[in-house]
Design a protein around this motif. Structure first.
Motif, PDB file in Angstrom:
ATOM      1  N   SER A 117      -2.494   8.286 -12.923  1.00  0.00           N
ATOM      2  CA  SER A 117      -3.908   8.599 -12.762  1.00  0.00           C
ATOM      3  C   SER A 117      -4.512   8.972 -14.109  1.00  0.00           C
ATOM      4  O   SER A 117      -3.805   9.266 -15.087  1.00  0.00           O
ATOM      5  CB  SER A 117      -4.087   9.760 -11.787  1.00  0.00           C
ATOM      6  OG  SER A 117      -3.560  10.956 -12.350  1.00  0.00           O
ATOM      7  N   THR A 169       1.110   6.074  -7.720  1.00  0.00           N
ATOM      8  CA  THR A 169      -0.228   6.046  -8.315  1.00  0.00           C
ATOM      9  C   THR A 169      -0.549   7.325  -9.056  1.00  0.00           C
ATOM     10  O   THR A 169      -1.148   7.306 -10.144  1.00  0.00           O
ATOM     11  CB  THR A 169      -1.279   5.798  -7.212  1.00  0.00           C
ATOM     12  OG1 THR A 169      -1.065   4.498  -6.655  1.00  0.00           O
ATOM     13  CG2 THR A 169      -2.687   5.876  -7.778  1.00  0.00           C
ATOM     14  N   ARG A 170      -0.162   8.454  -8.491  1.00  0.00           N
ATOM     15  CA  ARG A 170      -0.512   9.739  -9.094  1.00  0.00           C
ATOM     16  C   ARG A 170       0.035   9.883 -10.511  1.00  0.00           C
ATOM     17  O   ARG A 170      -0.609  10.487 -11.370  1.00  0.00           O
ATOM     18  CB  ARG A 170       0.010  10.881  -8.218  1.00  0.00           C
ATOM     19  CG  ARG A 170      -0.444  12.259  -8.670  1.00  0.00           C
ATOM     20  CD  ARG A 170       0.085  13.342  -7.740  1.00  0.00           C
ATOM     21  NE  ARG A 170      -0.348  13.107  -6.367  1.00  0.00           N
ATOM     22  CZ  ARG A 170       0.069  13.825  -5.334  1.00  0.00           C
ATOM     23  NH1 ARG A 170       0.944  14.806  -5.526  1.00  0.00           N
ATOM     24  NH2 ARG A 170      -0.376  13.561  -4.122  1.00  0.00           N
ATOM     25  N   ARG A 227       2.780   1.575  -3.478  1.00  0.00           N
ATOM     26  CA  ARG A 227       1.889   1.897  -4.593  1.00  0.00           C
ATOM     27  C   ARG A 227       1.422   3.351  -4.527  1.00  0.00           C
ATOM     28  O   ARG A 227       1.299   4.019  -5.560  1.00  0.00           O
ATOM     29  CB  ARG A 227       0.704   0.938  -4.595  1.00  0.00           C
ATOM     30  CG  ARG A 227      -0.199   1.076  -5.825  1.00  0.00           C
ATOM     31  CD  ARG A 227      -1.276   0.022  -5.828  1.00  0.00           C
ATOM     32  NE  ARG A 227      -2.200   0.194  -6.939  1.00  0.00           N
ATOM     33  CZ  ARG A 227      -2.279  -0.605  -7.997  1.00  0.00           C
ATOM     34  NH1 ARG A 227      -1.484  -1.650  -8.093  1.00  0.00           N
ATOM     35  NH2 ARG A 227      -3.155  -0.381  -8.957  1.00  0.00           N
ATOM     36  N   ALA A 228       1.175   3.837  -3.307  1.00  0.00           N
ATOM     37  CA  ALA A 228       0.703   5.214  -3.154  1.00  0.00           C
ATOM     38  C   ALA A 228       1.709   6.227  -3.689  1.00  0.00           C
ATOM     39  O   ALA A 228       1.326   7.313  -4.132  1.00  0.00           O
ATOM     40  CB  ALA A 228       0.403   5.500  -1.681  1.00  0.00           C
ATOM     41  N   THR A 271       0.835  -1.206   0.000  1.00  0.00           N
ATOM     42  CA  THR A 271       0.000   0.000   0.000  1.00  0.00           C
ATOM     43  C   THR A 271       0.866   1.251   0.000  1.00  0.00           C
ATOM     44  O   THR A 271       0.607   2.217  -0.737  1.00  0.00           O
ATOM     45  CB  THR A 271      -0.925  -0.002   1.223  1.00  0.00           C
ATOM     46  OG1 THR A 271      -1.643  -1.245   1.262  1.00  0.00           O
ATOM     47  CG2 THR A 271      -1.911   1.146   1.167  1.00  0.00           C
ATOM     48  N   ARG A 272       1.892   1.255   0.838  1.00  0.00           N
ATOM     49  CA  ARG A 272       2.776   2.414   0.927  1.00  0.00           C
ATOM     50  C   ARG A 272       3.513   2.662  -0.383  1.00  0.00           C
ATOM     51  O   ARG A 272       3.573   3.794  -0.883  1.00  0.00           O
ATOM     52  CB  ARG A 272       3.797   2.192   2.053  1.00  0.00           C
ATOM     53  CG  ARG A 272       4.858   3.277   2.188  1.00  0.00           C
ATOM     54  CD  ARG A 272       5.775   2.999   3.363  1.00  0.00           C
ATOM     55  NE  ARG A 272       6.511   1.749   3.204  1.00  0.00           N
ATOM     56  CZ  ARG A 272       7.682   1.652   2.561  1.00  0.00           C
ATOM     57  NH1 ARG A 272       8.234   2.739   2.014  1.00  0.00           N
ATOM     58  NH2 ARG A 272       8.292   0.495   2.466  1.00  0.00           N
TER      59      ARG A 272
END
Length: 407
Positions: free
Chosen positions: A116, A112-113, A108-109, A105-106
């Motif tokens: 988008s 991700t932007r 990928r965050a 999760t950390r």
């Protein structure tokens, strides 16, 4: 939904999609799926992840497996007590794809932007300009190779530009990336993993000395600023983004164009109505998925999938290409139908590990197909379809080359 009671525990089977038969996996997948959508693989099978591994070919079962937190992707934990003769570079062996939450999760965050919908929309003019430049080199009447002349250089150019890889290095980067999927040739894979990781390590050092505004510079700033990335994580993310950023798209474009050429009525419909191309992408992805088998998972605890008990520690391989041809989900699955609602196809995966670059891949596919069909409506195969060569890789499904006549 599939009734689990219909499927007893299967006998070990050999997976049909192997380096020995890369051109025609779907009939073999259908035979396996009709017996049971979750198959225990023979320990010596060409795609087996090890003794007691399982292959998932049914749609419902694949979708469940791809989102089930009991199926771990933490390969470091799985292989911790297992001796190996492999010499993969750690940056390739342990990428974000090989992690579970909260680590996944950390990581990928942080990226991700960049992929988008809005970020990809801003990249569309650049993607279109690269596409047009590549097609400008094609003869009006002559022979081309869609793979070498469009499907590979387009996404390679785009992801390298996004990351900040110099133009002079891109051809070599592409070779190393392709070598990572050389099924049955571990020495080549290991060597390529070190070559690519060493190159990106040197590039990171160079970008530190002379920073710019590419995605790689942004990741370096995260590492060097707030220390949210370790140096190893920075390198592994760079490797993953570079490889995953073009491999899927390159295979998809080749598979999609071949499918259209083999279905002339569907092709003619897109040529007449190019506005249908965005909606046709899901069906093209479903019909011949660029990812045959998703990356490695294993059962962190016992579970039942498709009526089959999977013990803790068992490797589980999910086959999106097989799931996308499941007749319980898609009627007449072996028929290409661009009017079909194929929005549930698993070509980009499902769940928390769904392809991060799916919006970029879609944009590249749409723009490339639109330009290709507009400029070369008379495109046709230059060789019989049964003479086409397919890549010998267990993860990806794609053509070595696609010789075409432009007019």
């Amino acid at each position: 939904m599939t009734d689990p009671a219909q499927h007893p525990r299967p006998h070990p089977a050999q997976p049909p999609h192997s380096p020995d038969d890369p051109a025609a996996p779907y009939s073999g997948y259908a035979r396996m799926r009709s017996g049971c959508p979750v198959q225990a693989l023979a320990a010596d099978g060409p795609s087996a992840a090890g003794p007691g591994s399982y292959l998932v070919t049914g749609y419902d079962e694949a979708r469940q497996a791809l989102a089930d937190p009991r199926l771990s992707k933490d390969t470091a934990a799985f292989f911790a007590d297992k001796p190996s003769q492999r010499q993969l570079h750690p940056a390739v062996a342990r990428t974000m794809l090989a992690t579970d939450p909260p680590e996944h999760t950390r990581l990928r965050a942080l990226v991700t932007r960049a992929f988008s919908t809005g970020a990809v929309a801003r990249m569309r003019p650049y993607i279109a300009s690269v596409t047009e430049e590549l097609l400008d080199r094609w003869p009006v009447r002559g022979r081309v190779d869609l793979v070498a002349d469009l499907a590979v250089p387009l996404p390679v150019t785009v992801i390298c530009e996004l990351l900040g890889v110099p133009e002079a290095d891109r051809a070599e980067v592409r070779i190393w990336s392709a070598e990572l999927f050389a099924a049955g040739q571990p020495e080549r894979i290991d060597a390529a993993s070190h070559a690519l990781a060493d190159y990106l390590s040197a590039l990171i050092a160079a970008r530190r000395r002379a920073p710019g505004d590419a995605l790689l510079d942004q990741l370096i700033a995260v590492r060097d600023g707030s220390d949210r990335l370790t140096e190893e994580e920075l390198l592994s993310l760079s490797v993953l983004l570079l490889v995953a950023g073009h491999e899927t798209t390159a295979n998809f474009l080749g598979n999609a164009v071949l499918a259209l050429l083999l279905h002339p009525d569907e092709l003619a419909g897109l040529i007449r109505e190019p506005a249908r191309i965005p909606d046709a992408l899901d069906e093209l992805l479903r019909f011949d998925a660029p990812v045959s088998t998703a990356t490695f998972r294993y059962a962190a605890e016992p579970l039942t999938l498709g009526g089959v008990h999977i013990p803790a520690g068992a490797p589980v391989l999910v086959a999106p290409g097989a799931a996308n041809r499941d007749p319980l989900r898609f009627a007449s699955p072996d028929r290409l139908d661009l009017t079909r609602d194929a929005s549930g196809q698993l070509g980009f995966g499902h769940g928390i590990h769904r392809c991060l670059g799916a919006p970029l891949a879609r944009a590249e596919g749409e723009i490339a197909l639109r330009a290709l069909l507009a400029r070369f409506p008379g495109l046709r195969l230059a060789v019989p379809a049964d003479q086409l060569a397919w890549r010998r890789t267990r993860l990806m499904r794609g053509l070595v080359s696609l010789p075409l006549q432009t007019g």
